[in-house]
Design a protein around this motif. Structure first.
Motif, PDB file in Angstrom:
ATOM      1  N   PHE A 189      21.503 -22.438 -52.203  1.00  0.00           N
ATOM      2  CA  PHE A 189      21.890 -22.416 -53.607  1.00  0.00           C
ATOM      3  C   PHE A 189      20.801 -22.787 -54.013  1.00  0.00           C
ATOM      4  O   PHE A 189      19.749 -22.950 -54.553  1.00  0.00           O
ATOM      5  CB  PHE A 189      23.457 -22.549 -54.498  1.00  0.00           C
ATOM      6  N   MET A 190      20.720 -24.044 -53.714  1.00  0.00           N
ATOM      7  CA  MET A 190      19.549 -25.229 -53.964  1.00  0.00           C
ATOM      8  C   MET A 190      18.171 -24.364 -53.743  1.00  0.00           C
ATOM      9  O   MET A 190      17.562 -24.828 -54.536  1.00  0.00           O
ATOM     10  CB  MET A 190      19.786 -26.252 -53.801  1.00  0.00           C
ATOM     11  N   ILE A 191      17.749 -24.055 -52.859  1.00  0.00           N
ATOM     12  CA  ILE A 191      16.368 -23.571 -51.622  1.00  0.00           C
ATOM     13  C   ILE A 191      16.503 -22.282 -52.254  1.00  0.00           C
ATOM     14  O   ILE A 191      15.197 -21.820 -52.643  1.00  0.00           O
ATOM     15  CB  ILE A 191      16.711 -23.754 -50.353  1.00  0.00           C
ATOM     16  N   ALA A 192      17.060 -21.191 -52.155  1.00  0.00           N
ATOM     17  CA  ALA A 192      17.035 -19.968 -51.940  1.00  0.00           C
ATOM     18  C   ALA A 192      16.703 -19.373 -52.492  1.00  0.00           C
ATOM     19  O   ALA A 192      15.544 -18.257 -52.617  1.00  0.00           O
ATOM     20  CB  ALA A 192      18.300 -19.200 -50.846  1.00  0.00           C
ATOM     21  N   PRO A 193      17.692 -19.806 -54.671  1.00  0.00           N
ATOM     22  CA  PRO A 193      16.483 -18.532 -54.981  1.00  0.00           C
ATOM     23  C   PRO A 193      14.893 -19.205 -55.508  1.00  0.00           C
ATOM     24  O   PRO A 193      15.030 -18.316 -56.218  1.00  0.00           O
ATOM     25  CB  PRO A 193      17.970 -19.497 -57.259  1.00  0.00           C
ATOM     26  N   ALA A 194      14.636 -20.086 -55.471  1.00  0.00           N
ATOM     27  CA  ALA A 194      12.825 -20.009 -55.291  1.00  0.00           C
ATOM     28  C   ALA A 194      12.399 -18.622 -54.269  1.00  0.00           C
ATOM     29  O   ALA A 194      11.046 -18.835 -55.048  1.00  0.00           O
ATOM     30  CB  ALA A 194      12.546 -21.213 -55.547  1.00  0.00           C
ATOM     31  N   PHE A 195      12.971 -18.657 -53.254  1.00  0.00           N
ATOM     32  CA  PHE A 195      12.554 -17.743 -52.799  1.00  0.00           C
ATOM     33  C   PHE A 195      12.347 -16.277 -51.995  1.00  0.00           C
ATOM     34  O   PHE A 195      11.359 -15.210 -52.184  1.00  0.00           O
ATOM     35  CB  PHE A 195      12.372 -18.677 -51.018  1.00  0.00           C
ATOM     36  N   LEU A 196      13.969 -15.915 -53.258  1.00  0.00           N
ATOM     37  CA  LEU A 196      14.294 -14.181 -53.205  1.00  0.00           C
ATOM     38  C   LEU A 196      14.591 -13.949 -54.231  1.00  0.00           C
ATOM     39  O   LEU A 196      13.758 -14.214 -55.783  1.00  0.00           O
ATOM     40  CB  LEU A 196      15.851 -14.718 -52.925  1.00  0.00           C
ATOM     41  N   LYS A 197      13.770 -12.448 -54.655  1.00  0.00           N
ATOM     42  CA  LYS A 197      13.708 -11.748 -55.895  1.00  0.00           C
ATOM     43  C   LYS A 197      12.904 -12.268 -56.804  1.00  0.00           C
ATOM     44  O   LYS A 197      12.702 -12.393 -57.913  1.00  0.00           O
ATOM     45  CB  LYS A 197      15.177 -11.957 -56.481  1.00  0.00           C
ATOM     46  N   GLN A 198      11.563 -12.764 -55.745  1.00  0.00           N
ATOM     47  CA  GLN A 198      10.660 -12.764 -56.747  1.00  0.00           C
ATOM     48  C   GLN A 198       9.394 -11.816 -57.750  1.00  0.00           C
ATOM     49  O   GLN A 198       9.690 -10.388 -57.034  1.00  0.00           O
ATOM     50  CB  GLN A 198       9.428 -13.718 -55.980  1.00  0.00           C
ATOM     51  N   GLY A 199       8.827 -12.346 -58.042  1.00  0.00           N
ATOM     52  CA  GLY A 199       7.685 -11.077 -58.589  1.00  0.00           C
ATOM     53  C   GLY A 199       8.218 -10.639 -60.328  1.00  0.00           C
ATOM     54  O   GLY A 199       9.449 -10.952 -60.772  1.00  0.00           O
ATOM     55  N   GLU A 200       7.447 -10.213 -60.889  1.00  0.00           N
ATOM     56  CA  GLU A 200       7.551  -9.998 -62.156  1.00  0.00           C
ATOM     57  C   GLU A 200       7.437  -8.474 -62.658  1.00  0.00           C
ATOM     58  O   GLU A 200       6.768  -7.381 -62.098  1.00  0.00           O
ATOM     59  CB  GLU A 200       6.276 -10.669 -62.917  1.00  0.00           C
ATOM     60  N   PRO A 201       8.132  -8.103 -63.986  1.00  0.00           N
ATOM     61  CA  PRO A 201       7.439  -6.750 -64.482  1.00  0.00           C
ATOM     62  C   PRO A 201       6.858  -6.666 -65.092  1.00  0.00           C
ATOM     63  O   PRO A 201       5.356  -7.750 -64.977  1.00  0.00           O
ATOM     64  CB  PRO A 201       8.634  -6.821 -65.844  1.00  0.00           C
ATOM     65  N   ASP A 202       5.923  -5.417 -64.697  1.00  0.00           N
ATOM     66  CA  ASP A 202       4.446  -5.579 -65.166  1.00  0.00           C
ATOM     67  C   ASP A 202       4.473  -5.804 -66.887  1.00  0.00           C
ATOM     68  O   ASP A 202       5.148  -5.312 -67.391  1.00  0.00           O
ATOM     69  CB  ASP A 202       3.903  -3.784 -65.569  1.00  0.00           C
ATOM     70  N   ALA A 203       3.172  -6.432 -67.535  1.00  0.00           N
ATOM     71  CA  ALA A 203       2.854  -7.013 -68.013  1.00  0.00           C
ATOM     72  C   ALA A 203       2.189  -6.001 -68.941  1.00  0.00           C
ATOM     73  O   ALA A 203       0.946  -5.770 -69.147  1.00  0.00           O
ATOM     74  CB  ALA A 203       2.560  -8.369 -68.198  1.00  0.00           C
ATOM     75  N   ASP A 204       2.503  -5.098 -70.593  1.00  0.00           N
ATOM     76  CA  ASP A 204       1.621  -4.679 -71.522  1.00  0.00           C
ATOM     77  C   ASP A 204       0.779  -5.448 -72.090  1.00  0.00           C
ATOM     78  O   ASP A 204       1.335  -6.209 -72.641  1.00  0.00           O
ATOM     79  CB  ASP A 204       2.619  -3.455 -72.046  1.00  0.00           C
ATOM     80  N   ILE A 205      -0.478  -4.797 -71.682  1.00  0.00           N
ATOM     81  CA  ILE A 205      -1.739  -5.984 -73.058  1.00  0.00           C
ATOM     82  C   ILE A 205      -2.158  -4.906 -73.796  1.00  0.00           C
ATOM     83  O   ILE A 205      -3.327  -5.727 -73.812  1.00  0.00           O
ATOM     84  CB  ILE A 205      -2.166  -6.950 -71.922  1.00  0.00           C
ATOM     85  N   GLY A 206      -1.720  -4.242 -73.951  1.00  0.00           N
ATOM     86  CA  GLY A 206      -2.220  -3.154 -75.040  1.00  0.00           C
ATOM     87  C   GLY A 206      -3.530  -2.110 -74.767  1.00  0.00           C
ATOM     88  O   GLY A 206      -3.683  -2.386 -74.053  1.00  0.00           O
ATOM     89  N   PRO A 207      -3.910  -1.431 -76.220  1.00  0.00           N
ATOM     90  CA  PRO A 207      -4.277  -0.323 -75.607  1.00  0.00           C
ATOM     91  C   PRO A 207      -5.711  -0.613 -75.137  1.00  0.00           C
ATOM     92  O   PRO A 207      -6.164  -1.063 -75.266  1.00  0.00           O
ATOM     93  CB  PRO A 207      -4.556   0.540 -77.088  1.00  0.00           C
TER      94      PRO A 207
END
Lengths: 304, 262
Positions: free
Chosen positions: A120-138
């Protein structure tokens, strides 16, 4: 028992060789920064003193350590009987069994408790990484040929800690598609925020929800305030300690708006603007070269 | 008159000794504390030998002020900075306790290094005290980790970017560096969990290790005794023994003979 021997059992005598060895190592390390021949001098010094030191130590141990080994004697029982006799402690007794089983059960319980906690201390730092796409305007908010300083919130759930800044330049059209140069502001040396080398136009700042866009007037590149790394307008290193070019964001255009995707690392950019050839690499931490011998030091990358 | 005075002081003595005897009879703790405090030390120990207990005192100050700061500090990215401002500006004596913790951290590290330098120059790390030197090195590493993790907690720009740089320096270690950086971040970059992660490491994980290691360190000091300074005349191995020429001796620090030469 001789008290003089008992007093100092196996202490090596005072020696200047370790000091010389240390000086050699220091000269070697300084030489790595300053010049190769200083480094070579340091290496020679360190090797010579290490040799002298080791020679002294081994000589001392030859003189003093003459262990009086008793001659090997056959383990013969005094009875001379043919049947082997078992001493009582040879038997696998009840108390030994209880000792070992208590230790074993204790170890199993400890393992059962510790393994998930450590995981629990180590795994969350490596699993399910990545971010949603960010909308930066037209697209229309990004005039052609000019860098805009765009800051945005990568993950609104995390709040201000996921605030990021990118330098976005509209390169016009390439083969009928809009082309952008989107450079991350994290220095490729140790991750400080690089700044545009040139004036901004803060009066023309636009706020689109979470996204803030500040136009630059004209910039000659980017510079890092922490340790002086310098980059040109394509993000190529021109001076200072960075080991590669500035990272970039991948992007996609949906309904006329720009969405930032996964960032990636860049070896070298050849050419400028829409025609630039970019050496793309999976994103690495700052300070890690992406190519050359030094990149061999980082053979495995964590998932990110 | 005199007898009444004597009985009164006897009564007083009894009143003081009774609870101590009560504890001693049931636990042996009084004897244990006496054994710990009234050990024999070499006659020529001087102020240099107090650096270790000075370091211990500095650590205890850090532990005490840290526990109290934890009562008001909030390890959450949205409120950490405000809670520090509250501690410093609004709470009674908050500025003092936070200042003690903030500057005491530097005092602790400086004393650690001075203590280490004393042990090195006196040659006090030599047989049979090598293991205590190793425990001390682990304590030094723990102290530096405390400094690194504690620096993020004010959650201002200095703290944030210093930690970004610090984590990325860890990331440049060969082979496992990127994994170490990601472990420290608690993700691919500093995120909402990083602050509470550092807080937990700073106030629970490493202080626990430091307390355990200090216990071991002190146990070894009591067991092996305090070493006398290298210029000691009484120390073992400094004089000629049985007509043999004076050997290198067990007190062969860099300062050997320095005092005598003056």
């Amino acid at each position: 028992m001789n008290p003089s021997q008992d007093d100092h059992p196996h202490v090596p005598g005072p020696s200047l060789w370790p000091v010389g060895f240390a000086v050699g190592v220091v000269v070697l390390l300084v030489g790595i920064i300053v010049s190769w021949w200083v480094a070579a001098l340091g290496a020679v010094l360190a090797l010579v003193f290490a040799f002298l030191w080791v020679r002294d130590i081994t000589r001392e141990s030859h003189l003093t350590d003459a262990p009086a080994v008793a001659p090997e004697t056959a383990a013969v029982s005094g009875d001379g009987g043919l049947e082997p006799s078992y001493a009582p402690e040879d038997r696998y007794s009840r108390s030994t069994f209880l000792e070992l089983s208590t230790l074993g059960v204790g170890a199993v319980i400890g393992g059962i408790v510790t393994a998930p906690a450590l995981g629990f201390m180590i795994a969350p730092a490596f699993l399910k990484q990545g971010e949603p796409d960010a909308d930066i305007g037209p697209i229309t908010d990004y005039p052609e040929g000019k860098f805009m300083v765009t800051s945005f919130t990568l993950d609104p759930k995390q709040g201000d800690v996921s605030r990021r800044t990118a330098y976005v330049r509209n390169n016009g059209q390439l083969n009928g598609k809009p082309s952008f140069t989107i450079i991350s502001n994290h220095c490729a040396h140790l991750g400080c925020p690089v700044q545009p080398n040139g004036p901004l136009d803060p009066k023309a700042t636009k706020h689109l929800g979470d996204v803030t866009i500040v136009p630059t007037v004209s910039i000659a590149g980017f510079g890092c305030p922490c340790h002086g790394g310098q980059y040109d307008t394509e993000g190529n290193r021109t001076a200072g300690p960075p080991v590669r070019s500035l990272d970039r964001y991948s992007y996609s255009i949906k309904h006329g708006r720009i969405f930032l995707g996964k960032p990636f690392s860049v070896g070298q950019v050849i050419g400028t603007g829409a025609q630039a050839k970019i050496e793309k690499w999976p994103q690495r931490y700052p300070g890690e070269p992406v190519k050359g011998i030094e990149s061999w030091l980082y053979p495995i990358q964590p998932p990110r | 008159m005199a007898t009444r005075k004597a009985t009164r002081s006897d009564q007083l003595q009894q009143a003081i000794l009774y609870p101590l005897d009560w504890i001693e009879e049931r636990s042996g703790l009084v004897g244990g504390v006496k054994y710990f405090l009234f050990r024999k030390v070499p006659g020529d120990t001087d102020w240099f030998q107090t650096l270790g207990s000075a370091t211990l005192t500095a650590f205890l100050v850090q532990a005490l002020t840290g526990v109290i700061l934890a009562m008001y500090y909030k390890p959450d990215p949205n409120s950490a900075y405000a809670s520090i401002q509250n501690i410093t500006n609004n709470l009674w004596a908050g500025w003092l306790v936070r200042g003690m913790h903030r500057w005491g951290a530097s005092v602790f590290i400086i004393l650690l290094f001075m203590h280490m330098g004393r042990v090195f120059l006196f040659g006090a790390y030599k047989y049979p005290r090598e293991l205590n030197w190793i425990v001390g090195v682990l304590l030094l590493a723990c102290g530096l980790l405390e400094g690194f993790t504690g620096y993020l907690l004010p959650w201002d720009n200095t703290a944030y970017w210093a930690t970004v740089v610090g984590i990325n320096i860890n990331g440049t270690a060969p082979f496992l560096g990127p994994f170490l950086a990601q472990f420290l971040n608690g993700g691919a970059a500093i995120n909402a969990d990083t602050l509470s992660r550092f807080y937990s490491i700073h106030m629970l994980l490493i202080p626990g290790a430091i307390f355990a290691l200090i216990g071991l360190h002190l146990y070894l000091v009591v067991r092996l005794g305090v070493s006398s300074p290298p210029w000691s005349k009484e120390a073992a191995g400094t004089g000629p023994l049985n007509g043999q020429p004076s050997s290198n001796g067990s007190r062969s620090g860099l300062l050997r003979g320095w005092r005598r030469a003056r």
